[in-house]
Design a protein around this motif. Structure first.
Motif, mmCIF file in Angstrom:
data_model
loop_
_atom_site.group_PDB
_atom_site.id
_atom_site.type_symbol
_atom_site.label_atom_id
_atom_site.label_comp_id
_atom_site.label_asym_id
_atom_site.label_seq_id
_atom_site.Cartn_x
_atom_site.Cartn_y
_atom_site.Cartn_z
ATOM 1 N N GLN A 268 -4.486 -3.161 -5.781
ATOM 2 C CA GLN A 268 -4.729 -2.257 -4.644
ATOM 3 C C GLN A 268 -3.995 -2.756 -3.400
ATOM 4 O OE1 GLN A 268 -6.489 0.561 -4.420
ATOM 5 N NE2 GLN A 268 -7.386 0.660 -6.461
ATOM 6 N N THR A 269 -4.054 -4.068 -3.156
ATOM 7 C CA THR A 269 -3.341 -4.641 -2.015
ATOM 8 C C THR A 269 -1.842 -4.435 -2.154
ATOM 9 O OG1 THR A 269 -5.070 -6.319 -1.766
ATOM 10 C CG2 THR A 269 -2.961 -6.755 -0.690
ATOM 11 N N ASP B 125 -0.944 -0.898 -1.203
ATOM 12 C CA ASP B 125 -0.948 -0.719 0.251
ATOM 13 C C ASP B 125 0.312 -1.310 0.882
ATOM 14 O OD1 ASP B 125 -3.410 0.478 -0.010
ATOM 15 O OD2 ASP B 125 -4.550 -1.331 0.468
#
Length: 340
Positions: free
Chosen positions: A181-182, A185
């Protein structure tokens, strides 16, 4: 830790054990000779854990197993060889389950694993760990918190160990999911160095691949345990094993999803790099066209034929106005099309 065996020999590896009688804990970390004296009791249940044992250490477990049962030599060889594929192997009087406990080191972004081999006998469970990164604390606590289930025998002890292994799978999956997820982003925000996203994608893809090699074969192992005639899972324990099996299937699905997500990130990163290259090429093409205009004008008026007003100041100013007019006109045209 140097423990004296039943025959007076010494077990050189670290060893832990427990003795249950009639479903109650009557001793832990007992001398092997004392532990072996209870082996013939029908109501006795023995658990022994060996940490990175040698062939001699495993051979010293014979008094705990019983004279009528002998560990198959192929089973002992596979335990000592290490890095076995997770699977359940049945022999005449016992079974051997290979699995792999995993954990994720966030400091080094590295997936670490512990080889775990489990001998399953009628009234004894022998666990063999390749290293101490698979902690026994949660397993022992689970046994203490569910003493009423100890009466189910080896099946309950084995279920608790496997449940701890599968819980470790989900801890790693959650950690990897957060990192993915990081990474998504950072990709969308354009944070960090240009190659950081690609490098981290490769690291995560490698970790997911290693995790898959530990998790996916466990589905087959659980199917073998739940199969009728396995003599490991009693009827009352089937729902417990089925629950862990369902968790393993869910872990498999999440691993497949993470693989797809990482591949999507890499594809998106490459597409964004391609778009960036196209933008750069458009700008270079536009500036090349702008530079070509004054080159053509000055070449025409200065090298080919005398231009109108040649030799007069008015001719110079006329050629200069034409040069600047065409150049700015082309610049405005490219700017309007968002090429610059």
């Amino acid at each position: 830790m140097d423990t004296v065996g039943a025959a007076g020999a010494h077990v050189s590896c670290a060893i832990r054990n427990r003795l249950y009688v009639d479903g109650k804990l009557v001793g832990s970390d007992l001398p092997l000779a004392e532990l072996a004296s209870h082996r013939s009791q029908e109501n006795a249940l023995i658990w022994v854990d060996l940490l990175a044992p040698s062939a001699t250490d495993i051979a010293l477990m014979a008094p705990l197993i019983g004279g009528e049962v002998a560990l198959h030599h192929l089973a002992i060889e596979s335990v000592l060889s290490g890095r076995q594929r997770p699977r359940l192997v049945r022999f005449r009087d016992h079974s051997l389950l290979h699995c792999r406990a995993v954990r994720y080191d966030t400091a080094t972004d590295h997936l670490e694993g512990t080889d775990l081999s489990i001998f399953v006998l009628a009234r004894a469970l022998i666990t063999i760990r390749g290293d101490d990164r698979f902690a026994l604390g949660p397993v022992l606590e689970e046994w203490d918190d569910n003493v009423d289930l100890v009466t189910h025998g080896v099946g309950f002890l084995l279920h608790t160990v496997l449940d701890a292994v599968v819980d470790g799978f989900f801890e790693v999956i959650d950690t990897l999911d957060d990192r993915i997820q990081t990474l998504e982003d950072d990709l969308l925000l354009g944070a960090g160095p240009k190659n950081a996203v690609q490098l981290r994608s490769f690291v995560l893809r490698k970790a997911v691949a290693h995790l898959g090699r530990a998790v996916l074969p466990m589905n087959e192992a659980f199917s073998a345990l739940l199969r009728q005639g396995s003599h490991v899972v009693a009827g009352d324990l089937v729902p417990y094993y089925q629950d862990v099996y369902d968790h393993t299937l869910r872990a498999t699905e999440r691993i497949d999803g993470m693989r797809d997500t990482i591949e999507s990130i890499l594809a998106t990163h490459l597409a964004m790099q391609g778009n960036s290259l196209n933008e750069t090429m458009k700008k270079l093409t536009a500036w090349a066209a702008i530079i070509a205009i004054p080159t053509g004008v000055t070449g025409y008026f200065g090298q080919n034929v005398p231009f109108p007003g040649f030799g007069n100041p008015s001719g110079f100013w006329f050629s200069l106005a034409l040069l600047l007019g065409l150049g700015f006109g082309l610049y405005w045209s490219f700017k309007r099309r968002d090429w610059l």
